[in-house]
Structures are given as C-alpha cells and as structure tokens.
Scaffold this active site. Structure first.
Site, PDB file in Angstrom:
ATOM      1  N   ASP A  68      65.713 -23.686 -28.777  1.00  0.00           N
ATOM      2  CA  ASP A  68      65.901 -22.670 -27.742  1.00  0.00           C
ATOM      3  C   ASP A  68      64.729 -22.795 -26.794  1.00  0.00           C
ATOM      4  O   ASP A  68      63.634 -23.203 -27.210  1.00  0.00           O
ATOM      5  CB  ASP A  68      65.900 -21.258 -28.318  1.00  0.00           C
ATOM      6  CG  ASP A  68      64.491 -20.688 -28.391  1.00  0.00           C
ATOM      7  OD1 ASP A  68      64.044 -20.086 -27.397  1.00  0.00           O
ATOM      8  OD2 ASP A  68      63.826 -20.864 -29.438  1.00  0.00           O
ATOM      9  N   CYS A 115      75.684 -36.011 -11.679  1.00  0.00           N
ATOM     10  CA  CYS A 115      76.034 -34.787 -12.386  1.00  0.00           C
ATOM     11  C   CYS A 115      77.424 -34.282 -12.031  1.00  0.00           C
ATOM     12  O   CYS A 115      77.850 -34.360 -10.877  1.00  0.00           O
ATOM     13  CB  CYS A 115      74.983 -33.724 -12.063  1.00  0.00           C
ATOM     14  SG  CYS A 115      75.295 -32.172 -12.887  1.00  0.00           S
ATOM     15  N   CYS A 153      76.798 -29.433  -8.445  1.00  0.00           N
ATOM     16  CA  CYS A 153      76.763 -30.769  -7.847  1.00  0.00           C
ATOM     17  C   CYS A 153      78.131 -31.222  -7.350  1.00  0.00           C
ATOM     18  O   CYS A 153      78.221 -32.018  -6.421  1.00  0.00           O
ATOM     19  CB  CYS A 153      76.159 -31.775  -8.828  1.00  0.00           C
ATOM     20  SG  CYS A 153      74.394 -31.463  -9.112  1.00  0.00           S
ATOM     21  N   HIS A 181      73.128 -26.038 -12.901  1.00  0.00           N
ATOM     22  CA  HIS A 181      72.833 -27.482 -12.996  1.00  0.00           C
ATOM     23  C   HIS A 181      71.960 -27.804 -14.217  1.00  0.00           C
ATOM     24  O   HIS A 181      72.282 -28.694 -14.999  1.00  0.00           O
ATOM     25  CB  HIS A 181      72.159 -28.001 -11.722  1.00  0.00           C
ATOM     26  CG  HIS A 181      71.689 -29.407 -11.908  1.00  0.00           C
ATOM     27  ND1 HIS A 181      72.538 -30.483 -11.862  1.00  0.00           N
ATOM     28  CD2 HIS A 181      70.468 -29.916 -12.232  1.00  0.00           C
ATOM     29  CE1 HIS A 181      71.873 -31.589 -12.126  1.00  0.00           C
ATOM     30  NE2 HIS A 181      70.599 -31.274 -12.360  1.00  0.00           N
ATOM     31  N   CYS A 214      78.354 -31.036 -12.764  1.00  0.00           N
ATOM     32  CA  CYS A 214      78.353 -29.571 -12.857  1.00  0.00           C
ATOM     33  C   CYS A 214      78.978 -28.965 -11.606  1.00  0.00           C
ATOM     34  O   CYS A 214      79.126 -29.630 -10.586  1.00  0.00           O
ATOM     35  CB  CYS A 214      76.936 -29.038 -13.073  1.00  0.00           C
ATOM     36  SG  CYS A 214      75.908 -28.966 -11.589  1.00  0.00           S
ATOM     37  N   ASP A 254      65.588 -13.719 -31.909  1.00  0.00           N
ATOM     38  CA  ASP A 254      64.226 -13.828 -32.402  1.00  0.00           C
ATOM     39  C   ASP A 254      63.811 -12.420 -32.841  1.00  0.00           C
ATOM     40  O   ASP A 254      64.313 -11.416 -32.344  1.00  0.00           O
ATOM     41  CB  ASP A 254      63.293 -14.396 -31.332  1.00  0.00           C
ATOM     42  CG  ASP A 254      61.966 -14.857 -31.955  1.00  0.00           C
ATOM     43  OD1 ASP A 254      61.802 -14.729 -33.183  1.00  0.00           O
ATOM     44  OD2 ASP A 254      61.104 -15.343 -31.210  1.00  0.00           O
TER      45      ASP A 254
END
Lengths: 404, 404
Positions: A280, A318, A323, A349, A320, A107
């Site tokens: 974003d 999940c 998890c 996560h 991930c 940005d």
C-alpha cells in the site's frame, strides 16, 4: 490469465491465513498467490491505493474498480477522528459508508499516531495523543484498535504497533519492538471470532538483530499474515531493500507478506523479487496531485513547459482513460490553471500504471519469466534520483508533522 | 417527448438564426425550441454549465453528457491568457482540446475584463487591461475578440461588450451602451463567413430607456441571437426580472434569447416564463464546491451537522450518480475532510438538478402545462433569502476582483 492448480475454495476458507500460494519464481523470491477475503479474492502481488479518510482522493469506487484495483487501504486513525467510528458503524460499516464492495485493509493507526498526531505519552497500556485536526486528547490501546477495526468491518486489519523514526537509536528501537510484540499479543487476544484477518507488524527499523527478534516473536504467535513496518521512512533505499530481504527470510512461506507504505514502481518490482505479496502507498496518488506521472521510462512532471503544446497523451504507452482521452497539453493546462480535474486525471493515470504493473508482474511470475521482466523493467525505468528522493521524503514528512 | 410540427432540418440550416421555435406557452412568454449548431441540436430552454478554463470544474466531458447537458460555456478571456489562443488552435481547436464534441458557446471576454482584470483604459478602439494571473498588459478590440473566438471554434460566439457595474450612473451606462453598439457592429463586420452564430449583447443596466435603445440598435443589425447582459450583478432580484421582461419584449420573436450569468433554479424558471431560451451560470458548480446542494425545497448545505449521520442520500428525490450511490453522511464527511471527491459529487448533483429542471420545463411547455409547473415549482422551492443572496453576491464579486 491461467491459474495454476491449487487447493479449492473450501480448503482456502479453512486455511487460517486465507492465502493460497500459486507459484514461486524459480530464481527469485517472487510469488503469485491469492488472498481470500469476505469481499472477494485478491490476486497477489497486489497494490492497495490509500483511502485514509474513506476515499481514494478524487476518485469514485467505480473508477477504482475500472482501473483494475481490488483492495483499498483505509485508516483507523483518520476515521476514528473524523467522522468517528460510531458514525461509520451506524451507517452500516466502512464498505457501505464509502460505497466500496471490494476488500478493505485498515491500518491500526499506529503509524499515524507516531507521525501525524502530537504525541503525548506512550506507555505499555497504549498511547495518549492529540488529534492533528483539533488538538483533542485521545487514548488508543491495542484492544481499542481491534474494537475500532471490527466496527469498521475491514477484511484485513492490523495490530497496533509503535513506530519510531528510522534514525532512533538501538535502545529506543528495542523498546518499541518489545512494546509492539506485547501489543500484538493483546490484539490477538482481543479479536472476536470472525472472518477478519489480523496481521502482525514486524518492526525493528534498520537493525537486523531487532528485525530477527521481531519476526521470531510474531511468527510464534501464528498470525494469518505479516506486515513489514517501519521502512521507507527516510532511510537509504539499499537499507530498505536489505531489511525487506532479511525480514522476509524469517517469515513463514505460506503466509502473506505485506510491505507497508511502499509504492514506487521500482520499489514494488524490487520488493516482489524479495518475496512481498501486498503493498500500500499514498505515493502514486500524492505525486499525481503534484503533476508527477509514471511512465515506462520513469516519472515525468506534466507541469513542465515542454508539455505546453504536446498533442499526444502524457504517456503514449498508456491505455488509461486520461491518456486515451486527453492530450498532454490539456493536462498541462489543467495543472497550470489549478483545475481539480487535473488532479483527478493524473490520479487515474498513476493508479492505472501501477495496476498494469501488478498485472504484468503477476503474469510474469505465472509464466516463469519474472526475472527477465524485472531486469527489463528496471533497465528502462529511471528511478527518481536517490538524493532528490530522500530530500523530498524528508520535506514531506516534515510538512506532514507540521501541518496535520 | 413529442415534438410539434416545425420546419425540417434543411430549412433550419438555411435559417440564419439557426433557431426553431416549437411551441410558445399560451399564458406566459415561455417557449420551447431548438438551436442548430455545427456540433448538434440543442433543445431550448437550455442551461450551459461554465467551463471558463476549458473544463467544467471537477468533471469529465463524459460525465457532463451523462448528466444530460448538451452545451458548455467557455471563456475567451481565460483561454486567451492561459493556455493562449495559439496553443488551442495548434491543438485543433477548443472542442478537441477539451475533448468535448458537443456545442460550445464562448463569451467574448467583455464581462471578465471588466470584472476580473485590472482595468487600464477603455477607448473606442478597445480595452487595455492587465491579466489577473501575472499582471501582463493586453489590448483586446472587437476584431480581436472575433478572431480569438474563430480560432477557438465555438458554435456560438459573443460580441465584445462593455459591462459596467450595476450601480453606475446613467451617463456612464449610456456611454457603455453606445460603445457596446459600435463594438457589436465591428464584430459583425469582422466575422468571417462560416457556421459560427454571433450573438449581440443588450446592455443598459437597470435603465429601461437604455435597454430600449440597446435592443433597438442591435435588432436593427439583425444578429442570429441576442443576449441580455449586465444583469444579476448585485441588483435586487425584482429589478433583474423587470429588466428581463422589458428587454425580451423588444427582441425579435424568432431569434434565440440568452440571459447571461443567471443560473439559480428559481431565476431560471422565472426567466423562462419571461421568454428566455438560453442560460449560463457558474452558480450551480460554484456553490456545489461550498457544499450547497439544490433540492426541490431549496438549497441545503451538506456541511451542516444535521447530515452527520443521515443514511439516506442528500436529496431523496434525486436520481444522480451521487444520490444513487452515497449517503448524505458520506458527502458530509467528504466536505468536513476537504476531500476533492466531495466537490465533484456535489457538482454532479447540482448539475443533474438543473439538467432535470430544464427537461421538466421543456416538457411542461410542450404539454401546455408550464404555468402550473412554474407555480408548483416556485411554491415548494424556497429561494435563498434576498438579503443573504445579495450579501453573498457582493462578497463573491469582491473576492473575485481581489484574488483573480
């Protein structure tokens, strides 16, 4: 995932927008595509986690890749103030500095100057502001914003824009829109030939007329991509969605559309349906550090006493690292004990949740099943209550302008 | 690494100390060995990073293993107060709770009660204290300390000890030593049959006579291992080393010796030379979070402005993930920006440094070159100035007793 027939890499490279539209949803504006960048191809719709200071908070670049995220957003404002653009330039550019070899979007600093810095004076030339870190005074102009972003070496860079509060009146907003247009033009002229894609930012707050003016003015300048700025700043959600819809309708179909600062699961799904390609937001990582975790049914807070003795993961759906490895009880314990590992595990996560969501969205668009996916998702995902959401947002914006 | 001839696994299992001495240095007390635990063999000398609250701060279990560390130290005091022993028991024990399948050592809580908690009353029965978290009142007895550690399920557990400040007078210290002996005996009686190794703790502050009494009393009780407690609490370093030397001389050769709370590189090398096998300390991880990094030449602080534009790693001799991936300038930037990733990267570096040091120490003992290794190491490693060290230690102890 199957990729529909489209132009070859060479054609893509010659395409000034570096964007290839692969498929559009038959019954919504949702679309799947690809952004070509000097650091690789980015499938869209894409979500970029925020690395304002050159780091996605708590995570290493390897972890971000493992999560399946391809592009990160860094911030010219933050990096200009600390460590300073010359330092990063001397260290070989931002990719090398932060050890991230994937695409980076920066940005311009416009939004941060108007939200974080102590504002001194905006003029047609540029904006004089005081650093939120040490109060030192700085001038940024459209030309400097480009020069800094060229030195950082991001793949996608943004024009300097003036970004008023969402509740400014029409006259003030009109003035900001006009200045944003002049600045966009100057950024375009200032840009050196190269492979960075410079996106313009459509402003206008919640005034449809100003959005229309802004989209018309900027599309005439033929930028390779267009961002929708000045939304999700505290206005009611229905207004945000209406503005997205109106703005997207005015943007060229073949160019990427980037909705700045939006990152809740329900907003992403709704905005994709309205034709947005790039997102974003610091939301998934910021709320993670407060213990809020995304699940298929909505956000839960792991600090809640109900998790104290739960042996299953925080989110049983999940896959991930968090998890797969740790119980909800352990994560709860880390948060209650203010252990840094907790912030990290929650961040993993939430970013995995968003990364998986983007993949599902893209798959559904390619399969032609996006609308039913969207309906199923929104039927089970319970968004944070609108009143609570607005109160939190106001509190956060206030805390940000006070502290930083 | 070659391993000298020694008893087989079966013999080791039948050996009540679960310790095998492999080789002793010909010209110092240094020795290489192995601890047999229900969660695997631990080569000694070994350093255990501190995971008081069930987490080595900032790191995952996988990272700790990757660094080469085999055993972690958790704290009964912290875990008893939060999340509570019954919670961890219900979650399947501490190994499962923290997802660490390697050996765990738990301290009994003795030291923490006497340093962190607001002390209410010590009696022969036990100690009544107030929680540093919420001021709630608790009683811990030797029997409870064992019961808690059995519920946690650590591989090596410690007796409850009374741990006075290093500058207590002889009479007070004598009283604490006597009580520690009675408590050690009660812990031994309270322990249920099983595969946890219960170590006694030799106390006596800097009084050689009390250390002698303590070692004699406790070795007569035939524990599987012996810890040296009550050192590195602010006394001059020469006194620490003298006390280690005196105490080790009184301990049985065939049992492991564990020096509690010592973890600076120079102290580890000096204590190994005096016959210590096991170490734990929060120092490498704590100073990492303040930007202090170990190098072959001594500690450096990455916050120092000299690192602002250094493209090489913080420690060019180092092969850790941090030094292989990131420049000193980036690490400096993370610390200046208070980014959580910085604390994590510095922790990885310091623990890797200590892990590599332990491997070099062990290799040198096995090769018969430990004395020259020690001399080379201490000749190049510049320890933190003694005055600064003592001032820091006092400051830290004071802050700890105030805050927590």
């Amino acid at each position: 995932m199957a990729v529909a027939v489209g132009p070859g890499m060479e054609e893509l490279m010659n395409n000034p927008s570096k964007f290839r539209l692969i498929r559009t949803c038959p019954d919504s504006q949702a679309r799947a595509g690809e952004l070509m960048t000097p650091h690789g191809v980015v499938p869209t719709p894409v979500f970029s986690p925020v690395a304002s200071q050159g780091t996605v908070k708590t995570l290493t670049p390897v972890e971000i890749k493992d999560i399946g995220l391809n592009m990160v957003l860094a911030n010219t404002y933050h990096l200009y103030l600390r460590p300073g653009i010359p330092v990063i330039e001397k260290m070989g550019g931002l990719h090398k500095f932060m050890a991230w070899d994937g695409p980076i979007l920066t940005d311009s600093g416009g939004y941060q100057i108007f939200s974080l810095a102590q504002l001194r004076q905006v003029s047609d030339e540029g904006v004089i502001f005081r650093s939120h870190i040490d109060g030192s005074q700085h001038l940024i102009t459209p030309e400097l914003a480009i020069q800094f972003q060229e030195a950082l070496g991001a793949d996608i860079i943004m024009v300097l824009d003036e970004c008023p509060a969402y509740d400014e009146n029409f006259e003030k907003m009109q003035e900001a829109v006009n200045r944003t247009h002049q600045w966009a033009e100057r950024c375009q002229i200032a840009q050196k030939p190269g492979d960075q894609a410079l996106y313009a930012i459509v402003q206008g707050g919640s005034f449809a007329e100003l959005r229309r003016q802004s989209a018309a003015y900027l599309t005439a300048l033929d930028f390779p991509g267009y961002a929708i700025g000045g939304l999700s700043l505290g206005e009611p959600k229905q207004e945000t969605l209406a503005m997205i819809e109106d703005t997207v309708a005015l943007l060229p179909e073949k160019k990427p559309r980037y909705l700045m600062g939006v990152g809740s699961p329900e907003d992403i799904v709704a905005a994709v349906a309205r034709g947005v390609d790039v997102f974003d937001s610091a939301l998934p990582t910021r709320i993670a550090r407060h213990g809020a975790l995304f699940t298929r049914l909505g956000r839960v807070n792991i600090r809640n006493a109900a998790y104290r003795q739960i042996e299953s993961p925080a989110d049983s759906d999940c896959d991930c690292d968090t998890c797969r490895t740790f119980s909800a009880a352990y994560l709860h314990h880390l948060f209650k004990s203010r252990e840094l590992l907790g912030y990290r595990l929650a961040t993993i996560h939430n970013l995995t949740f968003i990364s998986n969501l983007m993949q599902k969205i893209k798959g559904a668009i390619l399969d032609g099943t996006f609308t039913s996916f969207k309906e199923d998702f929104l039927a089970s995902y319970q968004p944070t209550d609108e009143q609570i959401r607005l109160a939190q947002k106001q509190k956060w914006l206030k805390a940000k302008s006070r502290q930083q």
